[in-house]
Scaffold this motif. Structure first.
Motif, PDB file in Angstrom:
ATOM      1  N   GLU A  32     -30.351 -78.266  41.041  1.00 22.49           N
ATOM      2  CA  GLU A  32     -31.300 -79.226  40.890  1.00 22.49           C
ATOM      3  C   GLU A  32     -31.675 -79.699  42.804  1.00 22.49           C
ATOM      4  O   GLU A  32     -32.647 -79.799  42.802  1.00 22.49           O
ATOM      5  CB  GLU A  32     -30.386 -80.706  40.279  1.00 22.49           C
ATOM      6  CG  GLU A  32     -31.020 -82.438  40.294  1.00 22.49           C
ATOM      7  CD  GLU A  32     -30.304 -83.295  39.995  1.00 22.49           C
ATOM      8  OE1 GLU A  32     -30.611 -84.467  40.079  1.00 22.49           O
ATOM      9  OE2 GLU A  32     -29.538 -82.683  39.913  1.00 22.49           O
ATOM     10  N   VAL A  33     -30.531 -79.737  43.410  1.00 21.11           N
ATOM     11  CA  VAL A  33     -31.068 -79.897  44.709  1.00 21.11           C
ATOM     12  C   VAL A  33     -32.100 -78.685  45.513  1.00 21.11           C
ATOM     13  O   VAL A  33     -32.679 -79.375  45.801  1.00 21.11           O
ATOM     14  CB  VAL A  33     -29.439 -80.241  45.659  1.00 21.11           C
ATOM     15  CG1 VAL A  33     -30.018 -79.814  47.243  1.00 21.11           C
ATOM     16  CG2 VAL A  33     -28.438 -81.402  45.460  1.00 21.11           C
ATOM     17  N   LEU A  34     -31.361 -77.665  44.784  1.00 18.75           N
ATOM     18  CA  LEU A  34     -32.614 -76.397  45.317  1.00 18.75           C
ATOM     19  C   LEU A  34     -34.077 -76.756  44.871  1.00 18.75           C
ATOM     20  O   LEU A  34     -34.117 -76.674  45.218  1.00 18.75           O
ATOM     21  CB  LEU A  34     -32.071 -74.939  44.822  1.00 18.75           C
ATOM     22  CG  LEU A  34     -32.311 -73.938  45.218  1.00 18.75           C
ATOM     23  CD1 LEU A  34     -31.073 -72.656  44.988  1.00 18.75           C
ATOM     24  CD2 LEU A  34     -33.675 -73.542  44.181  1.00 18.75           C
ATOM     25  N   LYS A  35     -34.071 -77.075  43.876  1.00 22.29           N
ATOM     26  CA  LYS A  35     -35.771 -77.350  42.908  1.00 22.29           C
ATOM     27  C   LYS A  35     -36.323 -78.665  44.010  1.00 22.29           C
ATOM     28  O   LYS A  35     -37.505 -78.468  44.067  1.00 22.29           O
ATOM     29  CB  LYS A  35     -35.099 -77.804  41.866  1.00 22.29           C
ATOM     30  CG  LYS A  35     -35.327 -76.605  40.320  1.00 22.29           C
ATOM     31  CD  LYS A  35     -34.945 -76.993  39.695  1.00 22.29           C
ATOM     32  CE  LYS A  35     -34.598 -76.019  38.449  1.00 22.29           C
ATOM     33  NZ  LYS A  35     -34.134 -76.044  36.645  1.00 22.29           N
ATOM     34  N   GLU A  36     -35.644 -79.685  44.558  1.00 20.59           N
ATOM     35  CA  GLU A  36     -36.059 -80.262  45.242  1.00 20.59           C
ATOM     36  C   GLU A  36     -36.410 -80.186  46.036  1.00 20.59           C
ATOM     37  O   GLU A  36     -37.802 -80.218  47.362  1.00 20.59           O
ATOM     38  CB  GLU A  36     -35.076 -81.576  45.691  1.00 20.59           C
ATOM     39  CG  GLU A  36     -34.875 -82.109  44.273  1.00 20.59           C
ATOM     40  CD  GLU A  36     -33.832 -83.615  44.273  1.00 20.59           C
ATOM     41  OE1 GLU A  36     -33.385 -83.119  45.042  1.00 20.59           O
ATOM     42  OE2 GLU A  36     -33.221 -84.489  43.432  1.00 20.59           O
ATOM     43  N   GLY A  37     -36.050 -79.116  46.918  1.00 14.04           N
ATOM     44  CA  GLY A  37     -36.420 -78.028  47.985  1.00 14.04           C
ATOM     45  C   GLY A  37     -37.245 -77.730  48.618  1.00 14.04           C
ATOM     46  O   GLY A  37     -37.366 -77.025  49.389  1.00 14.04           O
ATOM     47  N   LEU A  38     -37.432 -76.711  47.870  1.00 16.02           N
ATOM     48  CA  LEU A  38     -38.900 -75.510  47.489  1.00 16.02           C
ATOM     49  C   LEU A  38     -40.084 -76.353  47.853  1.00 16.02           C
ATOM     50  O   LEU A  38     -40.094 -76.922  46.964  1.00 16.02           O
ATOM     51  CB  LEU A  38     -38.281 -75.240  46.126  1.00 16.02           C
ATOM     52  CG  LEU A  38     -37.063 -74.455  45.457  1.00 16.02           C
ATOM     53  CD1 LEU A  38     -37.371 -74.086  43.772  1.00 16.02           C
ATOM     54  CD2 LEU A  38     -37.479 -72.815  46.340  1.00 16.02           C
ATOM     55  N   SER A  39     -40.562 -75.726  48.590  1.00 19.61           N
ATOM     56  CA  SER A  39     -42.351 -75.393  48.262  1.00 19.61           C
ATOM     57  C   SER A  39     -42.701 -74.893  48.741  1.00 19.61           C
ATOM     58  O   SER A  39     -42.703 -74.338  48.915  1.00 19.61           O
ATOM     59  CB  SER A  39     -42.315 -77.026  49.571  1.00 19.61           C
ATOM     60  OG  SER A  39     -41.596 -76.211  51.206  1.00 19.61           O
ATOM     61  N   LEU A  40     -44.518 -74.415  49.194  1.00 16.10           N
ATOM     62  CA  LEU A  40     -45.577 -73.523  49.714  1.00 16.10           C
ATOM     63  C   LEU A  40     -45.048 -72.588  48.734  1.00 16.10           C
ATOM     64  O   LEU A  40     -44.981 -71.140  48.566  1.00 16.10           O
ATOM     65  CB  LEU A  40     -44.598 -72.869  50.680  1.00 16.10           C
ATOM     66  CG  LEU A  40     -45.712 -72.010  51.593  1.00 16.10           C
ATOM     67  CD1 LEU A  40     -46.836 -73.016  52.385  1.00 16.10           C
ATOM     68  CD2 LEU A  40     -44.834 -71.307  52.814  1.00 16.10           C
ATOM     69  N   LEU A  41     -45.965 -73.032  47.249  1.00 13.26           N
ATOM     70  CA  LEU A  41     -46.595 -71.935  46.583  1.00 13.26           C
ATOM     71  C   LEU A  41     -47.382 -70.648  47.414  1.00 13.26           C
ATOM     72  O   LEU A  41     -47.695 -70.952  47.918  1.00 13.26           O
ATOM     73  CB  LEU A  41     -47.247 -72.997  45.563  1.00 13.26           C
ATOM     74  CG  LEU A  41     -47.029 -71.734  44.248  1.00 13.26           C
ATOM     75  CD1 LEU A  41     -45.940 -71.480  43.398  1.00 13.26           C
ATOM     76  CD2 LEU A  41     -47.794 -72.722  42.467  1.00 13.26           C
ATOM     77  N   SER A  42     -47.152 -69.070  47.277  1.00  8.51           N
ATOM     78  CA  SER A  42     -47.952 -68.020  47.632  1.00  8.51           C
ATOM     79  C   SER A  42     -47.388 -67.212  46.458  1.00  8.51           C
ATOM     80  O   SER A  42     -46.787 -67.048  45.812  1.00  8.51           O
ATOM     81  CB  SER A  42     -47.069 -68.372  48.810  1.00  8.51           C
ATOM     82  OG  SER A  42     -47.763 -66.642  49.619  1.00  8.51           O
ATOM     83  N   LYS A  43     -48.581 -66.176  46.471  1.00  5.93           N
ATOM     84  CA  LYS A  43     -48.396 -64.676  45.421  1.00  5.93           C
ATOM     85  C   LYS A  43     -47.191 -64.158  45.937  1.00  5.93           C
ATOM     86  O   LYS A  43     -46.741 -63.337  47.018  1.00  5.93           O
ATOM     87  CB  LYS A  43     -49.610 -64.416  46.038  1.00  5.93           C
ATOM     88  CG  LYS A  43     -50.964 -64.640  45.503  1.00  5.93           C
ATOM     89  CD  LYS A  43     -52.032 -63.547  45.525  1.00  5.93           C
ATOM     90  CE  LYS A  43     -53.169 -64.630  45.196  1.00  5.93           C
ATOM     91  NZ  LYS A  43     -54.903 -63.062  45.917  1.00  5.93           N
ATOM     92  N   THR A  44     -46.935 -63.210  44.587  1.00  4.87           N
ATOM     93  CA  THR A  44     -45.675 -62.701  45.424  1.00  4.87           C
ATOM     94  C   THR A  44     -45.962 -60.993  45.520  1.00  4.87           C
ATOM     95  O   THR A  44     -47.454 -60.820  46.186  1.00  4.87           O
ATOM     96  CB  THR A  44     -44.436 -62.095  43.213  1.00  4.87           C
ATOM     97  OG1 THR A  44     -45.860 -61.725  43.091  1.00  4.87           O
ATOM     98  CG2 THR A  44     -44.514 -63.332  43.247  1.00  4.87           C
ATOM     99  N   GLY A  45     -44.813 -60.895  46.610  1.00  2.55           N
ATOM    100  CA  GLY A  45     -45.177 -59.095  47.091  1.00  2.55           C
ATOM    101  C   GLY A  45     -46.152 -58.557  46.239  1.00  2.55           C
ATOM    102  O   GLY A  45     -47.382 -57.397  46.674  1.00  2.55           O
ATOM    103  N   ASN A  46     -46.567 -58.180  45.240  1.00  2.00           N
ATOM    104  CA  ASN A  46     -47.476 -57.258  44.451  1.00  2.00           C
ATOM    105  C   ASN A  46     -48.644 -58.432  44.026  1.00  2.00           C
ATOM    106  O   ASN A  46     -49.728 -57.752  43.715  1.00  2.00           O
ATOM    107  CB  ASN A  46     -46.642 -56.922  42.987  1.00  2.00           C
ATOM    108  CG  ASN A  46     -46.583 -58.028  41.789  1.00  2.00           C
ATOM    109  OD1 ASN A  46     -46.706 -59.249  42.340  1.00  2.00           O
ATOM    110  ND2 ASN A  46     -45.518 -57.582  40.957  1.00  2.00           N
ATOM    111  N   GLY A  47     -48.578 -59.384  44.461  1.00  2.00           N
ATOM    112  CA  GLY A  47     -50.191 -60.127  43.972  1.00  2.00           C
ATOM    113  C   GLY A  47     -50.123 -60.755  43.092  1.00  2.00           C
ATOM    114  O   GLY A  47     -51.023 -61.146  42.751  1.00  2.00           O
ATOM    115  N   LEU A  48     -49.461 -60.389  42.287  1.00  2.00           N
ATOM    116  CA  LEU A  48     -49.572 -60.829  40.616  1.00  2.00           C
ATOM    117  C   LEU A  48     -49.012 -61.843  39.689  1.00  2.00           C
ATOM    118  O   LEU A  48     -49.266 -62.705  38.638  1.00  2.00           O
ATOM    119  CB  LEU A  48     -49.003 -59.980  38.915  1.00  2.00           C
ATOM    120  CG  LEU A  48     -49.364 -58.430  39.611  1.00  2.00           C
ATOM    121  CD1 LEU A  48     -48.715 -57.327  38.544  1.00  2.00           C
ATOM    122  CD2 LEU A  48     -50.741 -58.041  39.072  1.00  2.00           C
TER     123      LEU A  48
END
Length: 346
Positions: free
Chosen positions: A44-60
């Motif tokens: 629960e705490v982890l989900k609150e601390g996540l940010s900055l949406l970005s592409k994964t390494g393979n770009g998919l």
């Protein structure tokens, strides 16, 4: 008389300092023995601390690549193991003693874990990690830091007593090293030829050793230490431009003269050293180091440079005259000895 000497020794600054360090060490040991109450990182705490949406390494696909959990008294971060795409992690001001769960984060670029309870900086090698901030922990040495792309390493205000441990074979990308507020006493053991900035303020340094390998070093901070001599600088330090020696024990301009081996030195700070209280201090330093552009944060003016050059020329002429006089004396002495020898022969 013997009693006086013994009494003086008991209250010497060195002994008082040692006793102070001992008491401080005992207090710190007591604190280290205290076991923090378990406080694991929850999903629960982890989900609150996540940010900055970005592409994964393979770009998919897209995923969050930044996580922040500061000042939460965390003692366990095992739940991070499965978040393998994280690139930026800030776990400052917690109570962590173990960073092993981060070994799964193979894409990690930036890690900040200052203000925790870490006693070691050792981590499994992470191929892309470029910045680590380990400030204000309980780290005692620099063993086990092996990340090949690491460019910035900060270990400010820990308990490190030696420069040994950092390997040039494994840290060939390291450019910035921050060690202020540790307990080093000497610079011996440092071997990082790519290093450009080195911060060693407030580390009880008394001697400069092993600096000749820092061929690309541009900035060196040695403020608030215990240096009384400037032996140890080398002509191989051909890139050093900025040197901060504020608040040390440099009392003689003969020590300042040793900085002539640094061909690129442009900015020097000598405030709060005994030599800075001497008459004509600025001119004396500029006469010894004509390439300086800034002294004690102040730009060197043209009239200062010209006056310093006159002093330098006058002293050079006096030196040459002394050498000539000495040479003449030697010749006269030799002629006298030869004359006396001829008289004996007759």
């Amino acid at each position: 008389m013997e009693d006086d000497e013994q009494e003086g020794d008991e209250h010497s600054p060195e002994k008082e300092e040692e006793e102070g360090e001992k008491e401080e060490g005992e207090e710190e040991e007591k604190k280290e023995e205290e076991v923090p109450a378990p406080c694991p990182l929850t999903e629960e705490v982890l989900k609150e601390g996540l940010s900055l949406l970005s592409k994964t390494g393979n770009g998919l696909a897209h995923t969050y690549v930044k996580f922040e959990a500061k000042g939460m008294n965390l003692t366990d971060i095992s739940v991070l193991k499965s978040f393998i795409h994280l690139r930026y992690v800030d776990l400052s001001e917690n109570k962590l003693q173990d960073l092993s769960p981060l070994s799964n984060l193979t894409e990690l670029l930036w890690l900040k874990v200052d203000g925790n309870l870490l006693t070691s900086a050792c981590m499994q090698e992470l191929s892309y990690l470029q910045v680590i901030i380990f400030d204000r922990n309980r780290i005692k040495d620099m063993e086990g830091i092996t990340h090949p792309r690491l460019a910035t390493l900060s270990l400010k205000e820990n308990k490190i007593q030696t420069m040994l441990g950092l390997s040039k074979d494994q840290l060939f990308s390291l450019e910035v090293l921050e060690l202020r507020g540790n307990k080093l006493k000497t610079t011996a053991g440092l071997s990082l030829p790519k290093l450009k900035k080195l911060y060693l303020a407030q580390t009880n340094i008394r001697s400069l050793e092993g600096l000749e390998g820092l061929e690309q070093l541009e900035t060196l901070h040695l403020r608030d230490n215990k240096l009384e001599t400037l032996s140890g600088f080398s002509s191989s330090m051909k890139c050093l431009q900025y040197l901060n020696l504020r608040n040390n024990g440099i009392s003689s301009f003969q020590e300042v003269e040793k900085l002539q081996v640094l061909p690129m030195l442009q900015a020097l700070v000598l405030l709060d050293n005994p030599c800075a209280d001497e008459p004509s201090y600025r001119l004396e330093v500029l006469a010894l180091l004509p390439h300086l552009q800034r002294l004690d944060k102040e730009v060197v003016e043209q009239d200062e440079q010209e006056e310093a050059m006159k002093i330098r020329q006058t002293r050079q002429e006096e030196k040459e005259k002394e050498m000539e006089g000495s040479l003449k004396d030697d010749v006269s002495l030799q002629e006298m000895e030869e004359s006396q020898g001829d008289g004996v022969t007759e």
